[in-house]
Design an enzyme around this catalytic site. Structure first.
Site, mmCIF file in Angstrom:
data_model
loop_
_atom_site.group_PDB
_atom_site.id
_atom_site.type_symbol
_atom_site.label_atom_id
_atom_site.label_comp_id
_atom_site.label_asym_id
_atom_site.label_seq_id
_atom_site.Cartn_x
_atom_site.Cartn_y
_atom_site.Cartn_z
ATOM 1 N N PHE A 1 6.030 2.397 -4.597
ATOM 2 C CA PHE A 1 7.408 2.595 -4.155
ATOM 3 C C PHE A 1 8.005 3.952 -4.530
ATOM 4 C CE2 PHE A 1 6.950 -2.049 -4.614
ATOM 5 C CZ PHE A 1 7.171 -2.413 -3.294
ATOM 6 N N TYR B 1 2.930 4.824 0.706
ATOM 7 C CA TYR B 1 3.612 5.417 1.850
ATOM 8 C C TYR B 1 2.618 6.259 2.640
ATOM 9 C CZ TYR B 1 7.919 4.266 -0.718
ATOM 10 O OH TYR B 1 8.925 3.619 -1.391
ATOM 11 N N HIS C 1 8.975 -8.566 0.144
ATOM 12 C CA HIS C 1 8.866 -7.116 0.042
ATOM 13 C C HIS C 1 10.246 -6.500 0.295
ATOM 14 C CE1 HIS C 1 7.525 -3.028 1.028
ATOM 15 N NE2 HIS C 1 6.403 -3.320 0.409
ATOM 16 N N ASP D 1 0.841 -1.189 0.000
ATOM 17 C CA ASP D 1 0.000 0.000 0.000
ATOM 18 C C ASP D 1 0.882 1.247 0.000
ATOM 19 O OD1 ASP D 1 0.855 -0.098 2.648
ATOM 20 O OD2 ASP D 1 -1.099 0.300 3.517
#
Length: 236
Positions: free
Chosen positions: A89, A78, A200, A76
């Protein structure tokens, strides 16, 4: 692109997307999951919550369906002020590079010998056909995962299904447990060796087994596949 300073906007009809995605997005907004999501977000805004990003569908604006070469799936957005852009990202130019993105740049350097860029914006990737997609597309200030399970996943499922159905020459990079939940939608691509899995890139998981992100080699593998297909490598 959407031009607004408000971080509390919730106007899906005002979010520009590439025409090829418009029907899919409009259909989602009319479906129960879309209606539920809109109501949930309205309630959170009424309660004083601040939402990020301003344009949750930026990835669908910058990367048309016909131009998709690589799909990167994260978790999800930031949750810090000004960080999330609507591209998985990526952060706006001038902002400090977050730890997950630092690990992405670290793996790029290890895999392809590329020096870390000065900016954390991945806009250039999106413009080359990298669909930077999180499984959930909004979040509240300081509350990671706060909008998970509220409806976004139905839309991102539809997006993944649509890419899988329309393209035989796309590489899917699934990073983390949330992204791996989409694996069942990608049977054809997985059978064709077009799905790459890793943890991740967060510092909490980037070097852990069974699929460490650091050392995964996904960037080089994706480019080799694209070049085999004659689609052209990504300038990571």
């Amino acid at each position: 692109m959407l031009d607004t300073s408000s971080l509390k906007i919730w106007r899906p009809d005002a979010w520009p997307v590439a025409q090829e995605w418009r029907g899919l997005v409009d259909s989602f907004l009319r479906q129960p999951d879309g209606v539920q999501l809109a109501e949930f977000v309205r309630q959170r805004i009424a309660a004083g919550a601040t939402l990020y990003p301003v344009h949750p569908l930026l990835a669908l604006e910058l990367t048309p369906l016909s131009g998709v070469k690589v799909v990167i799936l994260g978790q999800d957005p930031y949750h810090g002020p000004g960080q999330a852009q609507g591209l998985a990202f990526s952060v706006a130019p001038g902002l400090r590079v977050p730890p997950s993105l630092r690990n992405i740049f670290k793996e790029l350097q290890r895999d392809l010998g590329l020096a870390p860029p000065s900016s954390g914006s991945l806009l250039r990737w999106a413009q080359q056909g990298v669909l930077l997609l999180n499984t959930c597309l909004s979040v509240e200030d300081g509350r990671p995962g706060s909008h998970s399970g509220q409806g976004w996943e139905a839309l991102t499922d539809d997006i993944v299904r649509t890419v899988e159905r329309q393209h035989d020459q796309v590489v899917f990079l699934l990073w983390g447990a949330h992204a791996r939940k989409k694996l069942g939608l990608l049977a054809r691509s997985q059978a064709g060796g077009r799905v790459l899995l890793a943890n991740h890139p967060s510092p909490l998981s980037a070097t852990r087994g069974p699929a460490p992100f650091i050392g995964c080699g996904h960037f080089g593998q994706a480019n080799r596949l694209l070049q085999q297909w004659g689609r052209g490598a990504i300038a990571w």
